[in-house]
Design a protein around this motif. Structure first.
Motif, PDB file in Angstrom:
ATOM      1  N   ARG A 123      10.744  -3.110   1.815  1.00  0.00           N
ATOM      2  CA  ARG A 123      10.194  -2.697   0.523  1.00  0.00           C
ATOM      3  C   ARG A 123       9.559  -1.328   0.660  1.00  0.00           C
ATOM      4  NH1 ARG A 123       9.419  -7.841  -2.593  1.00  0.00           N
ATOM      5  NH2 ARG A 123       9.994  -9.338  -0.988  1.00  0.00           N
ATOM      6  N   LEU A 124       9.284  -0.707  -0.485  1.00  0.00           N
ATOM      7  CA  LEU A 124       8.683   0.623  -0.490  1.00  0.00           C
ATOM      8  C   LEU A 124       7.198   0.487  -0.765  1.00  0.00           C
ATOM      9  CD1 LEU A 124      11.584   1.639  -2.706  1.00  0.00           C
ATOM     10  CD2 LEU A 124      11.099   2.894  -0.595  1.00  0.00           C
ATOM     11  N   LEU A 125       6.397   1.022   0.126  1.00  0.00           N
ATOM     12  CA  LEU A 125       4.952   0.982  -0.106  1.00  0.00           C
ATOM     13  C   LEU A 125       4.637   1.808  -1.347  1.00  0.00           C
ATOM     14  CD1 LEU A 125       2.237   0.022   1.182  1.00  0.00           C
ATOM     15  CD2 LEU A 125       2.093   2.251   2.254  1.00  0.00           C
ATOM     16  N   PRO A 126       3.999   1.192  -2.356  1.00  0.00           N
ATOM     17  CA  PRO A 126       3.747   1.956  -3.577  1.00  0.00           C
ATOM     18  C   PRO A 126       2.683   3.027  -3.359  1.00  0.00           C
ATOM     19  CG  PRO A 126       2.697  -0.196  -3.711  1.00  0.00           C
ATOM     20  CD  PRO A 126       3.483  -0.185  -2.430  1.00  0.00           C
ATOM     21  N   GLY A 127       2.746   4.061  -4.172  1.00  0.00           N
ATOM     22  CA  GLY A 127       1.682   5.069  -4.147  1.00  0.00           C
ATOM     23  C   GLY A 127       0.400   4.471  -4.701  1.00  0.00           C
ATOM     24  N   LEU A 128      -0.712   5.132  -4.475  1.00  0.00           N
ATOM     25  CA  LEU A 128      -1.983   4.616  -4.974  1.00  0.00           C
ATOM     26  C   LEU A 128      -2.074   4.682  -6.496  1.00  0.00           C
ATOM     27  CD1 LEU A 128      -4.249   6.237  -2.261  1.00  0.00           C
ATOM     28  CD2 LEU A 128      -3.906   3.788  -2.575  1.00  0.00           C
ATOM     29  N   GLY A 129      -1.105   5.391  -7.117  1.00  0.00           N
ATOM     30  CA  GLY A 129      -1.081   5.471  -8.575  1.00  0.00           C
ATOM     31  C   GLY A 129      -0.469   4.218  -9.200  1.00  0.00           C
ATOM     32  N   GLY A 130       0.182   3.392  -8.404  1.00  0.00           N
ATOM     33  CA  GLY A 130       0.610   2.096  -8.906  1.00  0.00           C
ATOM     34  C   GLY A 130       2.090   1.885  -9.141  1.00  0.00           C
TER      35      GLY A 130
END
Ligand code: TRP
Length: 376
Positions: free
Chosen positions: A252-259
């Motif tokens: 999976r792709l780690l999401p950015g802190l922006g969501g």
């Protein structure tokens, strides 16, 4: 634009947007889910299941079963992964690399690691080749800091090592038509010629082991699922060239802190870079998207939503290995016992502890980085 349009999922090797639906990707890409049975088989060789598999951070595959069949009958495999060095490394990049390091440790296999400065130059008008090349050497320090060893880790720097890659790239390119490439990668009339050829270069490390050692073994590629289109075209032609089809294990792709989307260097305030200062880490985490309520009073009353919270995801992917503590954190969030500020503070401390250590190892890696350059 409606909210729905804005949230629409786009997953290609060059762009990830919107909320990623992983089950849908398995269906649309035609990959296989990592079943319980397969996980058990892996666990036999790795004495216990790695966190990233147990938590389904790696969740899908192609031909992993075939690679294990071969392995159990005595044919080894090599690992292959890589990095498009268009900027500094962030935490999202480390997820598959940490996983790869653990696999390498358990299966005692060689790793080929490709630094695609050429790719990053071609796919973005703004990117200058010299900068991408420089980032390649810089990013290698992060890889090495994770504990890889020079004896069995071979870094390929594309523009520097192209003489080693070119014959295999030609063999690959000759067997993929433009119409297949266009359908797979979404090329347009405006796509530059270099980019259209380039997927042949990413295929090469799947096959290079034979050229270097004479040994024909399959490659297993741990990588985020956005890279899958490359392997689709590579798998189609592998056997024609006398190689095994490369196998994949998709993360999976780690999401950015922006969501949403994935952590991306082009949004520096929502990405934590490995070279960030403790203050920057605190600031970025403080501003992160969470599942909290607009006011403290409301959150105390009705609780938060860990399912949409980026802070929670960072604990899950990297920073809280204890499942019981994970469950407890979720419970306390939903019941309104802990507030977002508490979780943010905990996470910032964990990240800064990790980075302090990583940054030391990263500096040390300058002494050994040359030893990792692919040996011919
Ligand atoms: N295309 C990848 C990127 O942009 C870099 C890459 C090359 C890669 N070979 C790979 C990634 C193999 C994973 C596995 O980041």
């Amino acid at each position: 634009m409606t909210d729905e349009d804005r949230n629409e999922m786009v997953v290609t090797p060059w762009e990830v947007k919107g909320k990623v639906d992983y089950d849908r990707l398995i269906r649309e890409f035609g990959t296989q889910p990592l079943t319980e049975e397969l996980l058990k088989r892996i666990a036999k060789h790795t004495d216990g299941l790695q966190l990233q598999l147990a938590r389904q951070v790696f969740f899908s595959h192609r031909d992993l079963d075939t690679v294990l069949d071969l392995y159990e009958k005595g044919t080894r495999f090599v690992l292959y992964t890589g990095r498009g060095p268009s900027g500094p490394v962030h935490l999202g990049h480390l997820v598959p690399w940490i996983f790869t390091r653990q696999l390498q440790d358990k299966f005692k296999t060689r790793l080929y690691f490709q630094m695609t400065d050429d790719e990053k130059f071609l796919v973005d008008d703004e990117n200058q080749l010299a900068d991408m090349t420089r980032f390649g050497y810089d990013n290698a320090l992060d890889l090495i800091a994770l504990g890889f060893k020079p004896e069995d880790t071979f870094i390929i720097y594309d523009t520097k090592d192209i003489d080693l890659l070119y014959d295999i790239a030609l063999e690959v390119a000759k067997r993929i038509t433009y119409s297949t490439a266009r359908a797979t990668f979404g090329f347009q009339d405006s796509t530059n010629l270099g980019w259209i050829f380039w997927p042949a270069v990413q295929a090469v490390p799947c096959f290079i082991h034979k050229k270097l050692t004479g040994e024909n073994v399959p490659a297993l590629i741990p990588a985020a699922i956005d890279q899958d289109p490359y392997w689709r075209v590579t798998r189609d032609i592998a056997q024609k060239l006398g190689y095994y089809k490369p196998a994949q294990i998709h993360g999976r792709l780690l999401p950015g802190l922006g969501g949403s989307g994935k952590m991306s260097a082009s949004e520096p305030e929502t990405s934590i870079f490995t070279t960030d200062t403790p203050e920057a880490v605190k600031r970025k985490i403080w501003n992160a998207f969470t599942g909290g309520k607009p006011t403290l009073a409301e959150q105390k009353k009705s609780g938060g939503d860990p399912d949409v919270c980026t802070i929670f995801q960072y604990f899950f992917y990297l920073f809280e290995e204890d499942d019981k503590k994970m469950t407890e954190r979720a419970r306390q969030c939903k019941s309104g016992e802990v507030m977002c500020g508490d979780c943010k503070k905990d996470l910032a401390e964990r990240v800064n502890r990790f980075l302090a250590d990583h940054q030391k190892k990263r500096e040390k890696a300058r002494d050994t980085v040359e030893k990792f350059h692919i040996k011919r």
